[in-house]
Design an enzyme around this catalytic site. Sequence first.
Site, short mmCIF file in Angstrom:
data_model
loop_
_atom_site.label_atom_id
_atom_site.label_comp_id
_atom_site.label_asym_id
_atom_site.label_seq_id
_atom_site.Cartn_x
_atom_site.Cartn_y
_atom_site.Cartn_z
N ASP A 75 -1.78 4.47 4.85
CA ASP A 75 -1.02 3.96 5.99
C ASP A 75 -0.75 5.08 6.99
O ASP A 75 -0.79 4.87 8.21
CB ASP A 75 0.31 3.35 5.53
CG ASP A 75 0.11 2.06 4.76
OD1 ASP A 75 -0.85 1.32 5.08
OD2 ASP A 75 0.89 1.77 3.83
N ASP A 91 1.31 6.00 1.60
CA ASP A 91 1.15 4.55 1.60
C ASP A 91 2.50 3.89 1.39
O ASP A 91 3.31 4.37 0.58
CB ASP A 91 0.18 4.13 0.49
CG ASP A 91 -1.10 3.51 1.02
OD1 ASP A 91 -1.33 3.58 2.25
OD2 ASP A 91 -1.87 2.96 0.23
N LYS A 93 4.45 0.56 0.05
CA LYS A 93 4.25 -0.58 -0.84
C LYS A 93 5.56 -1.35 -1.01
O LYS A 93 6.63 -0.75 -1.05
CB LYS A 93 3.75 -0.12 -2.21
CG LYS A 93 2.42 0.63 -2.17
CD LYS A 93 1.28 -0.29 -1.74
CE LYS A 93 -0.05 0.42 -1.71
NZ LYS A 93 -1.16 -0.46 -1.30
#
Length: 272
Positions: A75, A91, A93
């Site tokens: 990301d 990232d 989540k």
Amino acid sequence: MSLDLIKEFQKKIDNSKIDWEVKGLASKTGLFTLGSDSKLIGRIFELIVTPILREIAKENGLNIVAAESQTTYPDFTIMKNEDDKEKIAVDIKTTYRRYYKKKPDNPRPFGFTLGSYASFLRNETKNIHFPYSTYGSHYVIGFVYDRNEKASEGQFFEGFSFEHIESPFLNVEYFIQEKYKIAGEKPGSGNTENIGSILTANIDDFRQGNGPFSVLGKDVFEKYWRNYPKYRESKINYDDLNSFFDWLKEIGEPYEELKDKYNSWLKKVTHN
């Protein structure tokens, strides 16, 4: 790169006093309420986290680059420049708690998918912003929450008095940890090629990085998932860590010390 991302992120969160109670999408005249769509809620957490990561990068003289698309890993990339060989992958989540019917106050174990094991781990330029070998570390910022059954979707409330509007999520908890330390030994779902995380009802296991690869090491994590059988693959060398150790023995690579470490870890988590 000497950036301690976990420490820096935690400090920023503590000082920011973030209000997690997002009510909806604002227009010039009022608010559109949100429902329980997990992708939308995940995007909300990503938007909350983005300025914090940008501040950390700026204060450390680094650049931050967002993913070009939802299918591109990670990301965010934090780096000195494109030639940096120690880039940091981040990232975001998100998941929600599910509860046992007979024990409604007890959440079921939850987990996350941690990205593909059949793309950039095997072809270092596939579905990744920069070549995999130019990343020195990989972090996951994870959120877990309760769905608010009282929240409705798509209603419009004129004005900006929000007290009577329900947020779609409650009891938000988060963690930040290196990916390999929270990875498990099974895929995240049965029909996709995604790395699965550990499964636990206690978010502290994610905060502390209590997965099996935390004792086996990052290199073992990468070797394990780089060679893990793809979905529908006919030849299966292994499908868990015990059979992975057997496979290492077959190909003549050291395995006994790793197996001992894993068994010690297994006893510890079983007793806890």
